[in-house]
Design an enzyme around this catalytic site. Structure first.
Site, PDB file in Angstrom:
ATOM      1  N   LEU A 602       0.858  -1.205  -0.156  1.00  0.00           N
ATOM      2  CA  LEU A 602       0.015  -0.024  -0.164  1.00  0.00           C
ATOM      3  C   LEU A 602       0.819   1.239   0.055  1.00  0.00           C
ATOM      4  O   LEU A 602       0.556   2.251  -0.845  1.00  0.00           O
ATOM      5  CB  LEU A 602      -1.043  -0.023   1.164  1.00  0.00           C
ATOM      6  N   GLN A 605       2.243   1.776  -3.468  1.00  0.00           N
ATOM      7  CA  GLN A 605       1.184   1.982  -4.238  1.00  0.00           C
ATOM      8  C   GLN A 605       1.112   3.400  -4.357  1.00  0.00           C
ATOM      9  O   GLN A 605       0.566   4.240  -5.387  1.00  0.00           O
ATOM     10  CB  GLN A 605      -0.098   1.334  -4.370  1.00  0.00           C
ATOM     11  N   CYS A 606       0.808   3.975  -3.297  1.00  0.00           N
ATOM     12  CA  CYS A 606       0.474   5.608  -2.952  1.00  0.00           C
ATOM     13  C   CYS A 606       1.995   6.308  -3.147  1.00  0.00           C
ATOM     14  O   CYS A 606       2.980   5.850  -2.763  1.00  0.00           O
ATOM     15  CB  CYS A 606      -0.134   5.879  -1.648  1.00  0.00           C
ATOM     16  N   THR A 607       1.667   7.459  -3.697  1.00  0.00           N
ATOM     17  CA  THR A 607       2.852   8.556  -3.748  1.00  0.00           C
ATOM     18  C   THR A 607       3.140   9.048  -2.289  1.00  0.00           C
ATOM     19  O   THR A 607       2.266  10.156  -1.960  1.00  0.00           O
ATOM     20  CB  THR A 607       2.533   9.554  -4.708  1.00  0.00           C
ATOM     21  N   VAL A 608       4.001   8.538  -1.481  1.00  0.00           N
ATOM     22  CA  VAL A 608       4.011   8.969  -0.102  1.00  0.00           C
ATOM     23  C   VAL A 608       5.362   9.800  -0.087  1.00  0.00           C
ATOM     24  O   VAL A 608       6.391   9.408  -0.365  1.00  0.00           O
ATOM     25  CB  VAL A 608       4.311   7.849   0.699  1.00  0.00           C
TER      26      VAL A 608
END
Length: 742
Positions: A602, A605-608
């Protein structure tokens, strides 16, 4: 002791007698004025009126041309004889948009003022527009008035006022334009030479009572003819000559000598803007000064010319006679008479203020406010800032996420208002806090499309923005397409091609590496300006792509692809070969872009990223575009560095124009790098662009479905095999001076 108290009744009677004497004295003065018998000649002051167009023109002139220059500006005012229609109202001296020179060409604007109009008797004036409200209030108004009066006096003494009588009504305007609030402070002055002692009014009555019936008809006909001629309609001072046979002729003031003799009646006429019947208008003051000074006439008969519905009316026009005593010092050529003329505001000597903010259309007001900061830049810091380029350029933003929202707002701040946003995602609950164009309402019911919601938000922020939304996915290499979806994907490829072709600058702001490949290829093919911004957790990259491989302005040099070190050598801290084409986002890769979203957790997948990173990178991306647009070589400009031999900071007003900007928020550091184009680049090298030009969508489909295809075409496969066969010995050095921090 006897105390004598005052008698209250006696005191009251005494006060009543005093008041009665004052009233009788005042009535006697009024009676003398009405009869015109020996009273002081009094004049009705000029009144001013300023059209909103004048203030808009002044604002444009101030922002676009004058800046902080507060030099006097020649302007033109207009007035006409008082014309009765349904009500008796004086004619004002009016300023309109054409009263000022335009911000493009002063000469052409002033020449555009139409002469010969019966409703526009033009009068020369001067405008002093100050830069601050304090300067406006601190102006030495008496000195300015004397200076303008001196010009009138010199024109009278030289005879110039006889040839061009309009200058007798010369006026003065001081102002301050508050362009942030659209408030305008101003004050008019109509300089009039003071006769000392003042002229005495012998007679003043309607012209119909002074002329015979035949004379009145002849004078009316002559005046109508004068007013209807384009050569004389706007000449405000004239002579009325009446022969013994009652025939009237209107002449110019310069014809005074020719009118002498033969028993002619001679009157000095002027267009009287005043509607009052007991006082002549303000223009008569300087006319009397001219008549006495020029021809030494001490008893002057004058005609206050007025109209009724556009035609001469002798019942409304006035004829008077004034006696002039020799004013003190007028015979001395060096002496200048005193002057009066500052306009009163509600009977007080104070300036006026007008606010246009409430009357302006909100959209127009927003445009003016947005322009203000940019135009103020040109006053001092950036005189060469080209706002026309910024306002005309069309930008395509690929991605409407954290970066896309910020870039769109930065573009609007720079005056770039033609923006297209492309994205196929929907607004999620996690987006509004980091993506500045979205609110909670955009997340409801499954979420609105980001591109559509972003455009709506931009228009709420700035109604004049020309924003469009495109909802589509970008085809990506490494993401194979099922056969039944191939036509749809190829349609998206064609659509993206058309979008890039129709825009001037493209921002690559997507959150995956492979989604930037097709836009990079299409930009290289069409030679478009491409700006990439990419985020890590606490680092960022902002770069401009170089021109495409097939350009007439730059020859692309062949690069040695026999060793991996040749490609790695493309990164340097200085541009060693200014003739070499700058690289794109993929030029330093030795692998083709592949699917980066598969088998990810997760957080992967996200642009952290750290929240402060996106605004920094977005601002730099837009500043990079503005730098490219203002550079003389535009997209072909080489990489520039501060304090280097080929740096442009001393030449370009916006500073240096780097190729790449890499920053780290954890270290609070930033550096500029350059990477040259690679002959093995999977996106912009001549081999890939040639294949696309030859095979079109067939080539794109093969690149999308087969991850290693691009490596095979560009020779990267062979290059990696050659590199793996090398035996490399590393020399370990401990001298820190040989290390370069990247």
């Amino acid at each position: 002791m006897i105390s004598h108290k005052p008698n209250p009744t006696r005191q009251v009677k005494k006060q009543r007698r005093k008041r009665s004497k004052k009233v009788q004295k005042k009535k006697k003065k009024q009676s003398m004025a009405e009869k015109g018998s020996g009273s002081i000649l009094q004049f009705s002051p000029f009144q001013s009126s300023v059209d909103e167009g004048f203030w808009h023109r002044l604002s444009s002139l101030k922002l676009n041309k004058l800046g902080i220059d507060d030099s006097p500006i020649p302007i033109t005012g207009f007035y006409a004889p008082c014309s009765y229609s349904q009500s008796r109202v004086s004619n004002y001296l009016t300023l309109i948009m054409e009263s000022l020179p335009s911000d493009s060409d002063e000469q052409s604007s002033m020449a555009a003022i139409s002469h010969g109009s019966r409703n526009r008797c033009f009068v020369p004036g001067i405008l002093y527009n100050t830069n601050t409200l304090e300067s406006f209030h601190a102006i030495d108004k008496q000195s300015l008035l004397k200076e303008e009066a001196k010009k009138i006096w010199e024109d009278i003494r030289s005879g110039k006022a006889v040839d061009d009588s309009k200058i007798l009504s010369r006026f003065l305007l001081i102002s301050f334009a508050d362009l942030k609030k659209w408030n305008f402070h101003y004050w008019f002055a109509f300089p009039a030479l003071v006769l000392d002692p003042p002229a005495t009014l012998v007679d003043l009555r309607p012209a119909s009572q002074w002329f015979s019936l035949q004379e009145a008809e002849s004078v009316s006909a002559a005046c109508n003819e004068w007013r209807n001629s384009s050569l004389t309609a706007d000449v405000p001072f004239f002579l009325v000559s009446i022969a013994a046979d009652s025939h009237a002729t209107i002449r110019h003031l310069k014809d005074w000598e020719a009118c002498q003799g033969d028993g002619q009646k001679l009157l000095f006429g002027f267009y009287d803007p005043c509607h009052l019947q007991n006082n002549p208008g303000w223009p008569l003051r300087n006319l009397l000064a001219l008549v006495f000074s020029r021809w030494n006439i001490k008893s002057v008969r004058f005609l206050c010319y007025k109209e009724n519905r556009g035609f001469a009316d002798m019942g409304l026009s006035l004829i008077g006679e004034a006696l002039i005593t020799v004013p003190q010092g007028w015979k001395e050529l060096q002496g200048v008479p005193n002057a009066v003329g500052w306009e009163l505001n509600n009977g007080r000597k104070i300036s006026r203020r007008i606010s246009l903010a409430k009357s302006m259309d909100p959209t127009r007001l927003a445009i003016s406010a947005a322009d203000l900061n940019l135009k103020l830049m040109r006053w001092r810091q950036l005189p060469s800032l080209n706002l026309d380029i910024l306002s005309s350029i069309k930008c395509l933003l690929l991605g409407a996420g954290t970066l896309g929202c910020q870039v769109a707002r930065m573009l609007m701040a720079w005056g770039i208002w033609k923006i297209t946003l492309l994205d196929n995602g929907r607004v999620a609950m996690s987006n509004p806090l980091r993506q500045s164009l979205y609110t909670l309402d955009d997340c409801l019911n499954g979420g609105d499309f980001k591109a559509t919601a972003a455009v709506k938000s931009l228009k709420r922020i700035f109604p004049a923005v020309e924003a469009e939304a495109v909802v589509m996915a970008i085809p990506m290499p490494g993401h194979p397409v099922p056969r039944q979806e191939e036509d749809s994907v190829l349609d998206d490829c064609r659509r993206l091609h058309d979008l890039i072709h129709s825009h001037d600058a493209i921002f690559l702001l997507t959150d995956t590496r492979e989604s930037r490949w097709l836009p990079t290829l299409l930009c290289a093919n069409t030679n478009k300006i491409a700006i990439t911004a990419a985020l890590g957790f606490d680092s960022f990259l902002v770069m401009r792509h170089g021109p495409g491989p097939f350009t007439s302005s730059h020859d692309v040099k062949a690069e040695d692809a026999n060793a991996l070190s040749a490609d790695m050598g493309n990164i340097a801290l200085i541009d060693k070969d200014a003739g070499q084409r700058l690289g794109c986002y993929f030029c330093n890769d030795v692998v083709a872009p592949t699917d980066s979203t598969a088998n990810r957790t997760l957080d992967q997948q996200c642009t952290v990223t750290r929240p402060g990173l996106a605004p920094i990178a977005s601002a730099l991306a837009v500043e990079l575009l503005v730098g490219v647009l203002h550079h003389p070589h535009s997209i072909y400009a080489g990489a520039e560095f501060a304090n280097s031999s080929n740096g442009g900071s001393s030449e370009q007003p916006l500073g240096i124009l780097p190729h790449q900007i890499r920053g780290s928020i954890s270290q609070f550091s930033q550096m500029t790098l350059v990477g040259h184009s690679s002959n093995s680049c999977t996106a912009c090298c001549s081999t890939v662009v040639s294949e696309y030009q030859k095979r079109g969508t067939e080539f794109l489909l093969q690149a999308i479905n087969h991850p290693t295809y691009l490596e095979d075409v560009t020779g990267l496969t062979e290059l990696k095999e050659s590199a793996n066969s090398f035996q490399v010995d590393w020399d370990i050095e401990t001298d820190d001076e040989d290390c370069v921090e990247i």
